[in-house]
Design an enzyme around this catalytic site. Structure first.
Site, mmCIF file in Angstrom:
data_model
loop_
_atom_site.group_PDB
_atom_site.id
_atom_site.type_symbol
_atom_site.label_atom_id
_atom_site.label_comp_id
_atom_site.label_asym_id
_atom_site.label_seq_id
_atom_site.Cartn_x
_atom_site.Cartn_y
_atom_site.Cartn_z
ATOM 1 N N ASP A 13 -30.692 20.401 -25.921
ATOM 2 C CA ASP A 13 -29.237 20.480 -26.110
ATOM 3 C C ASP A 13 -28.662 19.128 -25.677
ATOM 4 O O ASP A 13 -29.362 18.312 -25.060
ATOM 5 C CB ASP A 13 -28.662 21.621 -25.246
ATOM 6 C CG ASP A 13 -27.160 21.775 -25.418
ATOM 7 O OD1 ASP A 13 -26.655 21.595 -26.544
ATOM 8 O OD2 ASP A 13 -26.464 22.068 -24.427
ATOM 9 N N SER A 14 -27.373 18.938 -25.960
ATOM 10 C CA SER A 14 -26.718 17.719 -25.499
ATOM 11 C C SER A 14 -26.568 17.726 -23.977
ATOM 12 O O SER A 14 -26.273 16.696 -23.384
ATOM 13 C CB SER A 14 -25.330 17.619 -26.130
ATOM 14 O OG SER A 14 -24.554 18.741 -25.743
ATOM 15 N N TYR A 45 -21.940 16.096 -28.114
ATOM 16 C CA TYR A 45 -22.272 15.844 -29.520
ATOM 17 C C TYR A 45 -21.091 16.200 -30.436
ATOM 18 O O TYR A 45 -21.027 15.738 -31.567
ATOM 19 C CB TYR A 45 -23.459 16.722 -29.958
ATOM 20 C CG TYR A 45 -24.836 16.267 -29.516
ATOM 21 C CD1 TYR A 45 -25.036 15.092 -28.796
ATOM 22 C CD2 TYR A 45 -25.959 17.022 -29.848
ATOM 23 C CE1 TYR A 45 -26.307 14.706 -28.403
ATOM 24 C CE2 TYR A 45 -27.229 16.628 -29.475
ATOM 25 C CZ TYR A 45 -27.407 15.479 -28.746
ATOM 26 O OH TYR A 45 -28.668 15.087 -28.369
ATOM 27 N N CYS A 76 -28.400 24.193 -29.553
ATOM 28 C CA CYS A 76 -27.081 23.569 -29.657
ATOM 29 C C CYS A 76 -26.540 23.863 -31.050
ATOM 30 O O CYS A 76 -27.179 23.506 -32.051
ATOM 31 C CB CYS A 76 -27.253 22.066 -29.441
ATOM 32 S SG CYS A 76 -25.763 21.110 -29.720
ATOM 33 N N ASN A 77 -25.389 24.513 -31.124
ATOM 34 C CA ASN A 77 -24.780 24.822 -32.425
ATOM 35 C C ASN A 77 -24.443 23.551 -33.192
ATOM 36 O O ASN A 77 -24.618 23.474 -34.412
ATOM 37 C CB ASN A 77 -23.493 25.620 -32.232
ATOM 38 C CG ASN A 77 -23.722 27.006 -31.680
ATOM 39 O OD1 ASN A 77 -23.765 27.975 -32.415
ATOM 40 N ND2 ASN A 77 -23.900 27.114 -30.372
ATOM 41 N N THR A 78 -23.936 22.552 -32.470
ATOM 42 C CA THR A 78 -23.499 21.313 -33.123
ATOM 43 C C THR A 78 -24.692 20.592 -33.749
ATOM 44 O O THR A 78 -24.610 20.109 -34.888
ATOM 45 C CB THR A 78 -22.791 20.392 -32.105
ATOM 46 O OG1 THR A 78 -21.870 21.181 -31.345
ATOM 47 C CG2 THR A 78 -22.041 19.279 -32.794
ATOM 48 N N CYS A 186 -20.707 27.771 -29.164
ATOM 49 C CA CYS A 186 -21.259 26.590 -28.487
ATOM 50 C C CYS A 186 -22.027 27.130 -27.292
ATOM 51 O O CYS A 186 -21.495 27.964 -26.539
ATOM 52 C CB CYS A 186 -20.126 25.670 -28.026
ATOM 53 S SG CYS A 186 -20.645 24.349 -26.919
ATOM 54 N N THR A 187 -23.275 26.688 -27.119
ATOM 55 C CA THR A 187 -24.103 27.284 -26.065
ATOM 56 C C THR A 187 -23.528 27.029 -24.665
ATOM 57 O O THR A 187 -23.733 27.826 -23.757
ATOM 58 C CB THR A 187 -25.556 26.762 -26.150
ATOM 59 O OG1 THR A 187 -25.543 25.323 -26.216
ATOM 60 C CG2 THR A 187 -26.246 27.302 -27.388
ATOM 61 N N HIS A 188 -22.781 25.937 -24.511
ATOM 62 C CA HIS A 188 -22.133 25.694 -23.216
ATOM 63 C C HIS A 188 -21.161 26.823 -22.843
ATOM 64 O O HIS A 188 -20.974 27.142 -21.676
ATOM 65 C CB HIS A 188 -21.329 24.390 -23.263
ATOM 66 C CG HIS A 188 -22.146 23.150 -23.099
ATOM 67 N ND1 HIS A 188 -22.945 22.639 -24.083
ATOM 68 C CD2 HIS A 188 -22.261 22.302 -22.045
ATOM 69 C CE1 HIS A 188 -23.514 21.525 -23.656
ATOM 70 N NE2 HIS A 188 -23.114 21.300 -22.418
HETATM 71 N N1 DGL Z 1 -24.102 23.081 -26.524
HETATM 72 C C1 DGL Z 1 -23.610 22.351 -27.662
HETATM 73 C C2 DGL Z 1 -23.295 23.339 -28.812
HETATM 74 O O1 DGL Z 1 -23.773 24.457 -28.825
HETATM 75 C C3 DGL Z 1 -22.523 21.457 -27.186
HETATM 76 C C4 DGL Z 1 -22.043 20.473 -28.140
HETATM 77 C C5 DGL Z 1 -21.514 19.178 -27.572
HETATM 78 O O2 DGL Z 1 -22.273 18.459 -26.928
HETATM 79 O O3 DGL Z 1 -20.354 18.891 -27.889
HETATM 80 O O4 DGL Z 1 -22.606 23.010 -29.761
#
Ligand code: DGL
Length: 260
Positions: A13-14, A45, A76-78, A186-188
């Site tokens: 992930d990011s 991201y 990470c969804n992005t 978003c996983t965060h």
């Molecule tokens: N956890 C990432 C997601 O699911 C975060 C994206 C980001 O870094 O902006 O999209």
């Protein structure tokens, strides 16, 4: 290329968001060994271009493959919505991606109004538009970009008043539109569930995709005959692209810094 069965799974992930996916993966696949990569030197991201996100993913996957990973979970969804096709074209190993759970939300919504909180990169992606067009035809989807949330979560401050105000500014406009499901895209944002449970009326259900990703990972490993047959070392190895990794706000294990 013959993929080895008794090696590790890569998860990336990011930043810290993918830890929520790692936790579901560990419960569903207790026999597997994991490597976690946080690209926190390059987070978030969400505001990067598709090309920049794909380039980051290539660097990380090259690293994970060099460590022997048999499958990679893009936690990470992005990254998934912008780069999963490119990853599948470029590499031979299987990839599991994560997308906002709008399909189950649309199926289960009684009011036929759902909210999606996600990054700009996810909501503007072609994959998200495709999924939304296919599965939410008779449903009103309220899309909300969560600018600033990832940065706040990375700091590990999950309950302060600044974050409450920011989250409220995104959630309040959605209320009053009769939504009954909020999708965390978003996983965060899974780390925000305790706060969201305070902010949201009780009739609004919160859903994320963590368990669905773990189940899909199990299915793919089984189908590809890649479930590990040996008792592998269960210690997760954590890697970060930053010398001041934000991972340390969430885990106590040792983190190795790598220049991906
Ligand atoms: N956890 C990432 C997601 O699911 C975060 C994206 C980001 O870094 O902006 O999209």
């Amino acid at each position: 290329m013959k993929i080895k069965q008794n090696t590790c799974l890569g998860v990336f992930d990011s930043g810290v968001g993918g830890l929520t996916i790692l936790s579901s993966l560990k419960s569903m696949l207790p026999q597997e060994q994991f490597i976690y990569v946080s690209d926190d030197a390059n987070a978030p991201y969400g505001k990067k271009s598709k090309e920049e996100i794909s380039e980051r993913c290539f660097q990380i996957v090259d690293f994970l493959i060099s460590r022997g990973c048999k499958l990679v979970v893009v936690a990470c969804n992005t990254a998934t919505t912008n780069a999963i096709d490119a990853l599948r074209t470029r590499y031979d190993i299987p990839f599991i991606g994560i997308e906002p759970a709008i399909k189950p939300a649309a199926l289960n919504s009684k009011t036929k109004v759902i909210g999606v909180l996600a990054t700009r990169g996810t909501l503007s992606s072609r994959l998200f538009a495709q999924t939304s067009n296919t599965f939410t035809q008779n449903v009103n989807v309220i899309e909300q970009i969560g600018d600033g949330l990832v940065e706040a979560i990375e700091k590990g401050e999950l309950m302060n008043s600044k974050l409450v105000d920011l989250l409220n500014s995104y959630i309040k406009p959605m209320l009053g539109q009769n939504l009954d499901i909020l999708v965390l895209g978003c996983t965060h944002y899974t780390f925000l569930i305790p706060l969201l449970q305070i902010i949201l009326p009780k009739n609004i259900q919160i859903i994320d995709s963590a368990d669905a990703v773990a189940k899909q990972t199990f299915r793919v490993l089984k189908k590809e005959k890649l479930l590990s047959s040996k008792n592998l070392d269960k210690t997760v190895k954590y890697f970060s692209s930053s010398t001041k990794s934000t991972l340390s706000n969430f885990i106590s294990e040792k983190i190795k810094v790598v220049n991906f």
